[in-house]
Design a protein around this motif. Structure first.
Motif, short mmCIF file in Angstrom:
data_model
loop_
_atom_site.label_atom_id
_atom_site.label_comp_id
_atom_site.label_asym_id
_atom_site.label_seq_id
_atom_site.Cartn_x
_atom_site.Cartn_y
_atom_site.Cartn_z
N SER A 292 0.84 -1.20 0.00
CA SER A 292 0.00 0.00 0.00
C SER A 292 0.88 1.25 0.00
CB SER A 292 -0.91 0.02 1.23
OG SER A 292 -0.13 0.17 2.42
N LEU A 293 0.28 2.33 -0.46
CA LEU A 293 0.89 3.64 -0.28
C LEU A 293 0.41 4.17 1.07
CD1 LEU A 293 0.44 5.64 -3.64
CD2 LEU A 293 2.55 4.69 -2.71
N SER A 294 1.32 4.49 1.94
CA SER A 294 0.92 5.01 3.24
C SER A 294 0.23 6.37 3.06
CB SER A 294 2.13 5.18 4.15
OG SER A 294 2.95 6.25 3.69
N PRO A 295 -0.60 6.77 4.00
CA PRO A 295 -1.23 8.09 3.91
C PRO A 295 -0.21 9.21 3.78
CG PRO A 295 -2.29 6.79 5.62
CD PRO A 295 -1.09 6.00 5.17
N GLU A 296 0.95 9.04 4.44
CA GLU A 296 1.99 10.07 4.38
C GLU A 296 2.60 10.17 2.98
OE1 GLU A 296 1.41 8.64 8.47
OE2 GLU A 296 1.87 7.60 6.59
N VAL A 297 2.81 9.02 2.34
CA VAL A 297 3.36 9.03 0.99
C VAL A 297 2.34 9.59 0.01
CG1 VAL A 297 4.18 7.58 -0.92
CG2 VAL A 297 5.01 7.17 1.41
N ARG A 298 1.08 9.24 0.20
CA ARG A 298 0.02 9.80 -0.65
C ARG A 298 0.00 11.33 -0.55
NH1 ARG A 298 -4.17 6.73 -2.69
NH2 ARG A 298 -3.87 4.48 -2.43
N ASP A 299 0.07 11.82 0.67
CA ASP A 299 0.05 13.27 0.87
C ASP A 299 1.28 13.92 0.22
OD1 ASP A 299 -2.31 13.12 2.25
OD2 ASP A 299 -1.39 13.20 4.24
N LEU A 300 2.42 13.24 0.33
CA LEU A 300 3.65 13.77 -0.29
C LEU A 300 3.49 13.88 -1.80
CD1 LEU A 300 6.68 14.54 -0.25
CD2 LEU A 300 7.16 12.08 -0.45
#
Length: 242
Positions: free
Chosen positions: A111-119
């Motif tokens: 998965s893409l972590s929420p933090e990576v998605r936000d980045l």
């Protein structure tokens, strides 16, 4: 460094944006549990089977012209690993069941972590983004779909769909053409010194950023311009390049 502004960022996928290595360990554990229960074998025997599979996967050389799919090749990895450990492979479907358990478990964990998605959302407001991943087409496309990351990129390039993969210049040239930018406008971000960093250096990108998330010693054919422990630190590097 010549002070030119960065216009685009090329990202590797595995162990850069998603934790493929960690997902693989979870998948191996679930397959180990399945084998132990199904065959009623001890932990050492299970470890031997799974260790052999991991080695075959690590040294895998897939040739699409062979007429076999990547799924068939990896079922064969499991069949050989079981046979080499036990002397035979009980039942014609056991290897296929192991592969299905391993593959399904790995994709479920990725998965893409929420933090990576936000980045990625943040970066796309200022830069063109491209995902450049090596690997067999079906396998990598399944990962991209499983993690739902395509929406964050202007283009997705899978090495297996082209004559050459990273670190060869041709695939980087394709990426620059797709984005409509020059090599000097781009930053290459990835975890592999042999493919991501070497490829970026050879292609003449503005800067290379090595994701060293396990504290590895710098030992490769090319030296990165920057080294960070996580892709989440990338904004600090980009600030220095502007």
């Amino acid at each position: 460094m010549d002070g030119k502004a960065v216009k685009a960022i090329l990202f590797d996928l595995d162990n850069t944006l998603i934790e493929t290595r960690q997902a693989g360990e979870v998948a191996i554990q679930k397959t180990s549990d399945f084998l132990k229960t199904t065959l009623d074998i001890d932990d050492d025997t299970v470890r031997s089977i799974c260790g052999k599979f991991k080695q075959k996967l690590l040294h895998e050389e897939f040739d699409s012209s062979s007429g076999r799919s990547i799924d068939e090749v990896r079922v064969r990895h499991w069949e050989e690993s079981i046979t080499e450990t036990l002397g035979h492979c009980p039942g014609p479907s056991l290897a296929a069941q192991c592969y299905d358990r391993w593959k399904t478990s790995r994709l479920e964990v990725l998965s893409l972590s929420p933090e990576v998605r936000d980045l990625l959302k943040l970066l796309r407001s200022s830069y063109k983004l491209l995902l450049l991943t090596n690997g067999e087409t079906k396998t990598q496309r399944e990962k991209v779909e499983a993690v739902g990351c395509e929406e964050f990129f202007d283009a997705v390039v899978v090495g297996g769909e082209h004559p050459e993969q990273k670190p060869f210049l041709s695939i980087f040239t394709l990426c620059f053409q797709l984005l409509g930018v020059a090599a000097q406008d781009c930053v290459m971000v990835g975890d592999s010194l042999d493919t991501d960093i070497l490829g970026g250096v050879t292609a003449g990108v503005r800067a290379t950023v090595w994701i060293n998330n396990d504290g590895a010693v710098l030992d490769g054919p090319a030296k990165p311009d920057y080294s960070i422990p996580t892709v989440l630190d990338l904004p600090h590097v980009l600030a220095q390049l502007q």
